[in-house]
Design a protein around this motif. Structure first.
Motif, PDB file in Angstrom:
ATOM      1  N   ALA A  51       0.843  -1.201   0.000  1.00  0.00           N
ATOM      2  CA  ALA A  51       0.000   0.000   0.000  1.00  0.00           C
ATOM      3  C   ALA A  51       0.879   1.253   0.000  1.00  0.00           C
ATOM      4  CB  ALA A  51      -0.922  -0.012   1.218  1.00  0.00           C
ATOM      5  N   PRO A  52       1.331   1.707  -1.160  1.00  0.00           N
ATOM      6  CA  PRO A  52       2.257   2.846  -1.215  1.00  0.00           C
ATOM      7  C   PRO A  52       1.582   4.206  -1.116  1.00  0.00           C
ATOM      8  CG  PRO A  52       1.871   2.011  -3.418  1.00  0.00           C
ATOM      9  CD  PRO A  52       1.102   1.120  -2.481  1.00  0.00           C
ATOM     10  N   TYR A  53       0.263   4.268  -1.352  1.00  0.00           N
ATOM     11  CA  TYR A  53      -0.441   5.548  -1.384  1.00  0.00           C
ATOM     12  C   TYR A  53      -1.747   5.484  -0.582  1.00  0.00           C
ATOM     13  CZ  TYR A  53       2.518   6.394  -5.501  1.00  0.00           C
ATOM     14  OH  TYR A  53       3.581   6.540  -6.359  1.00  0.00           O
ATOM     15  N   VAL A  54      -2.226   6.687  -0.219  1.00  0.00           N
ATOM     16  CA  VAL A  54      -3.610   6.845   0.210  1.00  0.00           C
ATOM     17  C   VAL A  54      -4.404   7.185  -1.044  1.00  0.00           C
ATOM     18  CG1 VAL A  54      -5.223   8.189   1.612  1.00  0.00           C
ATOM     19  CG2 VAL A  54      -2.948   7.652   2.493  1.00  0.00           C
ATOM     20  N   LEU A  55      -5.583   6.615  -1.184  1.00  0.00           N
ATOM     21  CA  LEU A  55      -6.386   6.853  -2.387  1.00  0.00           C
ATOM     22  C   LEU A  55      -7.639   7.655  -2.038  1.00  0.00           C
ATOM     23  CD1 LEU A  55      -4.946   3.868  -2.643  1.00  0.00           C
ATOM     24  CD2 LEU A  55      -6.147   3.862  -4.815  1.00  0.00           C
ATOM     25  N   PHE A  56      -7.983   8.587  -2.908  1.00  0.00           N
ATOM     26  CA  PHE A  56      -9.144   9.452  -2.727  1.00  0.00           C
ATOM     27  C   PHE A  56     -10.064   9.293  -3.926  1.00  0.00           C
ATOM     28  CE2 PHE A  56     -11.356  13.488  -3.351  1.00  0.00           C
ATOM     29  CZ  PHE A  56     -11.892  13.727  -2.098  1.00  0.00           C
ATOM     30  N   VAL A  57     -11.351   9.046  -3.687  1.00  0.00           N
ATOM     31  CA  VAL A  57     -12.313   8.854  -4.776  1.00  0.00           C
ATOM     32  C   VAL A  57     -12.771  10.219  -5.280  1.00  0.00           C
ATOM     33  CG1 VAL A  57     -14.469   7.772  -5.497  1.00  0.00           C
ATOM     34  CG2 VAL A  57     -13.084   6.707  -3.688  1.00  0.00           C
ATOM     35  N   VAL A  58     -12.279  10.618  -6.435  1.00  0.00           N
ATOM     36  CA  VAL A  58     -12.666  11.889  -7.042  1.00  0.00           C
ATOM     37  C   VAL A  58     -14.103  11.793  -7.542  1.00  0.00           C
ATOM     38  CG1 VAL A  58     -12.165  13.556  -8.878  1.00  0.00           C
ATOM     39  CG2 VAL A  58     -10.292  12.356  -7.714  1.00  0.00           C
ATOM     40  N   GLN A  59     -14.400  10.696  -8.220  1.00  0.00           N
ATOM     41  CA  GLN A  59     -15.780  10.419  -8.635  1.00  0.00           C
ATOM     42  C   GLN A  59     -15.907   8.930  -8.932  1.00  0.00           C
ATOM     43  OE1 GLN A  59     -16.461  12.873 -12.099  1.00  0.00           O
ATOM     44  NE2 GLN A  59     -15.291  11.536 -13.445  1.00  0.00           N
ATOM     45  N   GLY A  60     -17.103   8.416  -8.708  1.00  0.00           N
ATOM     46  CA  GLY A  60     -17.340   7.003  -8.960  1.00  0.00           C
ATOM     47  C   GLY A  60     -17.892   6.287  -7.743  1.00  0.00           C
ATOM     48  N   LEU A  61     -17.851   4.966  -7.784  1.00  0.00           N
ATOM     49  CA  LEU A  61     -18.353   4.130  -6.693  1.00  0.00           C
ATOM     50  C   LEU A  61     -17.476   2.888  -6.621  1.00  0.00           C
ATOM     51  CD1 LEU A  61     -20.738   4.164  -4.642  1.00  0.00           C
ATOM     52  CD2 LEU A  61     -21.949   2.645  -6.202  1.00  0.00           C
ATOM     53  N   ILE A  62     -16.959   2.605  -5.428  1.00  0.00           N
ATOM     54  CA  ILE A  62     -15.975   1.551  -5.243  1.00  0.00           C
ATOM     55  C   ILE A  62     -16.502   0.499  -4.266  1.00  0.00           C
ATOM     56  CG2 ILE A  62     -13.588   1.018  -4.652  1.00  0.00           C
ATOM     57  CD1 ILE A  62     -13.948   3.049  -6.969  1.00  0.00           C
ATOM     58  N   LYS A  63     -16.415  -0.760  -4.650  1.00  0.00           N
ATOM     59  CA  LYS A  63     -16.773  -1.863  -3.759  1.00  0.00           C
ATOM     60  C   LYS A  63     -15.557  -2.251  -2.941  1.00  0.00           C
ATOM     61  CE  LYS A  63     -17.082  -6.069  -5.349  1.00  0.00           C
ATOM     62  NZ  LYS A  63     -17.522  -7.275  -6.094  1.00  0.00           N
ATOM     63  N   VAL A  64     -15.722  -2.253  -1.618  1.00  0.00           N
ATOM     64  CA  VAL A  64     -14.650  -2.635  -0.700  1.00  0.00           C
ATOM     65  C   VAL A  64     -15.001  -3.996  -0.115  1.00  0.00           C
ATOM     66  CG1 VAL A  64     -13.438  -2.031   1.436  1.00  0.00           C
ATOM     67  CG2 VAL A  64     -14.146  -0.227  -0.160  1.00  0.00           C
ATOM     68  N   TYR A  65     -14.080  -4.956  -0.213  1.00  0.00           N
ATOM     69  CA  TYR A  65     -14.422  -6.309   0.228  1.00  0.00           C
ATOM     70  C   TYR A  65     -13.218  -7.044   0.813  1.00  0.00           C
ATOM     71  CZ  TYR A  65     -12.366  -7.830  -4.248  1.00  0.00           C
ATOM     72  OH  TYR A  65     -11.512  -8.054  -5.301  1.00  0.00           O
ATOM     73  N   LEU A  66     -13.520  -8.079   1.593  1.00  0.00           N
ATOM     74  CA  LEU A  66     -12.504  -8.963   2.149  1.00  0.00           C
ATOM     75  C   LEU A  66     -12.517 -10.273   1.386  1.00  0.00           C
ATOM     76  CD1 LEU A  66     -13.104  -8.545   5.998  1.00  0.00           C
ATOM     77  CD2 LEU A  66     -11.237  -7.568   4.659  1.00  0.00           C
ATOM     78  N   GLN A  67     -11.364 -10.752   1.029  1.00  0.00           N
ATOM     79  CA  GLN A  67     -11.249 -12.083   0.421  1.00  0.00           C
ATOM     80  C   GLN A  67     -11.172 -13.086   1.560  1.00  0.00           C
ATOM     81  OE1 GLN A  67     -11.082 -11.910  -3.075  1.00  0.00           O
ATOM     82  NE2 GLN A  67     -11.696 -14.066  -3.034  1.00  0.00           N
ATOM     83  N   THR A  68     -12.219 -13.884   1.738  1.00  0.00           N
ATOM     84  CA  THR A  68     -12.300 -14.790   2.887  1.00  0.00           C
ATOM     85  C   THR A  68     -11.965 -16.230   2.539  1.00  0.00           C
ATOM     86  OG1 THR A  68     -14.681 -15.080   2.514  1.00  0.00           O
ATOM     87  CG2 THR A  68     -14.009 -13.338   4.032  1.00  0.00           C
ATOM     88  N   GLY A  69     -11.721 -16.505   1.273  1.00  0.00           N
ATOM     89  CA  GLY A  69     -11.370 -17.843   0.825  1.00  0.00           C
ATOM     90  C   GLY A  69     -10.929 -17.779  -0.615  1.00  0.00           C
ATOM     91  N   TYR A  70     -10.579 -18.920  -1.178  1.00  0.00           N
ATOM     92  CA  TYR A  70     -10.084 -18.944  -2.559  1.00  0.00           C
ATOM     93  C   TYR A  70     -11.074 -18.303  -3.521  1.00  0.00           C
ATOM     94  CZ  TYR A  70      -8.508 -20.688  -7.084  1.00  0.00           C
ATOM     95  OH  TYR A  70      -8.105 -20.775  -8.384  1.00  0.00           O
ATOM     96  N   ASP A  71     -12.358 -18.622  -3.370  1.00  0.00           N
ATOM     97  CA  ASP A  71     -13.372 -18.052  -4.260  1.00  0.00           C
ATOM     98  C   ASP A  71     -14.514 -17.435  -3.465  1.00  0.00           C
ATOM     99  OD1 ASP A  71     -14.357 -20.383  -3.244  1.00  0.00           O
ATOM    100  OD2 ASP A  71     -15.135 -21.155  -5.155  1.00  0.00           O
ATOM    101  N   LYS A  72     -14.219 -16.987  -2.249  1.00  0.00           N
ATOM    102  CA  LYS A  72     -15.251 -16.385  -1.398  1.00  0.00           C
ATOM    103  C   LYS A  72     -14.818 -14.991  -0.962  1.00  0.00           C
ATOM    104  CE  LYS A  72     -16.994 -20.759   0.488  1.00  0.00           C
ATOM    105  NZ  LYS A  72     -17.269 -21.535   1.733  1.00  0.00           N
ATOM    106  N   GLN A  73     -15.799 -14.101  -0.866  1.00  0.00           N
ATOM    107  CA  GLN A  73     -15.506 -12.755  -0.402  1.00  0.00           C
ATOM    108  C   GLN A  73     -16.681 -12.208   0.396  1.00  0.00           C
ATOM    109  OE1 GLN A  73     -14.960 -10.922  -4.341  1.00  0.00           O
ATOM    110  NE2 GLN A  73     -16.746  -9.637  -3.920  1.00  0.00           N
ATOM    111  N   MET A  74     -16.393 -11.216   1.209  1.00  0.00           N
ATOM    112  CA  MET A  74     -17.426 -10.538   1.984  1.00  0.00           C
ATOM    113  C   MET A  74     -17.349  -9.050   1.668  1.00  0.00           C
ATOM    114  SD  MET A  74     -18.170 -10.474   6.097  1.00  0.00           S
ATOM    115  CE  MET A  74     -16.602  -9.702   6.503  1.00  0.00           C
ATOM    116  N   ASN A  75     -18.401  -8.509   1.079  1.00  0.00           N
ATOM    117  CA  ASN A  75     -18.446  -7.084   0.792  1.00  0.00           C
ATOM    118  C   ASN A  75     -18.695  -6.328   2.095  1.00  0.00           C
ATOM    119  OD1 ASN A  75     -18.130  -7.648  -1.923  1.00  0.00           O
ATOM    120  ND2 ASN A  75     -20.326  -7.645  -2.339  1.00  0.00           N
ATOM    121  N   ILE A  76     -17.862  -5.337   2.377  1.00  0.00           N
ATOM    122  CA  ILE A  76     -18.003  -4.644   3.646  1.00  0.00           C
ATOM    123  C   ILE A  76     -18.501  -3.207   3.512  1.00  0.00           C
ATOM    124  CG2 ILE A  76     -16.366  -6.072   4.907  1.00  0.00           C
ATOM    125  CD1 ILE A  76     -14.196  -4.060   4.361  1.00  0.00           C
ATOM    126  N   SER A  77     -18.273  -2.572   2.371  1.00  0.00           N
ATOM    127  CA  SER A  77     -18.753  -1.193   2.240  1.00  0.00           C
ATOM    128  C   SER A  77     -18.647  -0.724   0.799  1.00  0.00           C
ATOM    129  CB  SER A  77     -17.944  -0.254   3.143  1.00  0.00           C
ATOM    130  OG  SER A  77     -16.601  -0.183   2.724  1.00  0.00           O
TER     131      SER A  77
END
Length: 229
Positions: A51-77
């Motif tokens: 993680a070399p930078y802090v990122l700021f959303v100028v415009q758009g919509l971003i899905k934030v998620y945790l990878q909980t397994g090889y093919d599993k994820q949990m969307n958190i925000s």
């Protein structure tokens, strides 16, 4: 992905909106950031990567998620315009603790960590506003933990629908951007269960389904289900 240095700060409307009362901070950061365009579905960064930078959303919509397994994820925000990503990296967190993906075409500013840290130290009011935004994110994460620990599947889905239909996302057409699997991942339940309970909620007059779109017609009843199921 399109990489472009920002020299004209007027291009970054989301950045300007957040810091319109902090012109000195804006001018300083404008010299230490790069704008990158991401297409819908493009990965912005992966969990476990540097993680070399802090990122700021100028415009758009971003899905934030945790990878909980090889093919599993949990969307958190969802991160929207004027939200930060990887903010903890300025405090020494050098590895991304989650993944981020563009739900629609988005523009992201990559900000040098030390530059942002200096601005926060020099501008207490600006730091307070940023801290307030991150506190709201922390509250949401605590709600996710509560959902996983105590709620049944109906309650989990109700909580997910409430989060995704909050005022912050009213202009985003969130449900049109999400697959049923992604919706289920926000509730931490199986896709089949999400589809089943959505139909139940519609029969109960709580929501209205129109293709991928979901309209909340009885928010009070949905909140009761979220709290009691």
């Amino acid at each position: 992905m399109n990489n472009e240095n920002i020299e004209n700060t007027g291009q970054a409307s989301g950045f300007t909106n957040l810091m319109q009362h902090f012109p000195d901070a804006l001018n300083h950061l404008a010299q230490n950031k790069t704008r990158i365009s991401y297409l819908k579905g493009e990965t912005i960064f992966k969990q476990g990567a540097f993680a070399p930078y802090v990122l700021f959303v100028v415009q758009g919509l971003i899905k934030v998620y945790l990878q909980t397994g090889y093919d599993k994820q949990m969307n958190i925000s969802l991160a929207k315009t004027s939200d930060f990503l990887a903010f903890s990296s300025i405090f020494g967190e050098n590895i991304h603790t989650y993944s981020a993906q563009a739900l629609k075409d988005s523009e992201i500013c990559m900000i040098e960590k030390e530059s942002l840290k200096d601005i926060l130290l020099e501008n207490p009011q600006f730091a307070l506003e940023i801290t307030s935004k991150n506190y709201r994110n922390e509250r949401h994460l605590l709600e996710i933990i509560k959902n996983l620990s105590y709620k049944q599947m109906r309650g989990k889905l109700a909580s997910g629908l409430i989060y995704l239909s909050q005022e912050d996302f009213l202009n985003e057409d969130v449900f049109e951007l999400l697959t049923r699997q992604e919706l289920a991942d926000f509730a931490s339940i199986a896709t089949e269960s999400a589809i089943k309970f959505l139909k139940e909620f519609e029969k109960e007059g709580i929501i209205l389904l129109d293709g991928k779109n979901i309209k909340i017609t009885d928010r009070k009843k949905l909140e009761i289900i979220s709290k009691t199921s």
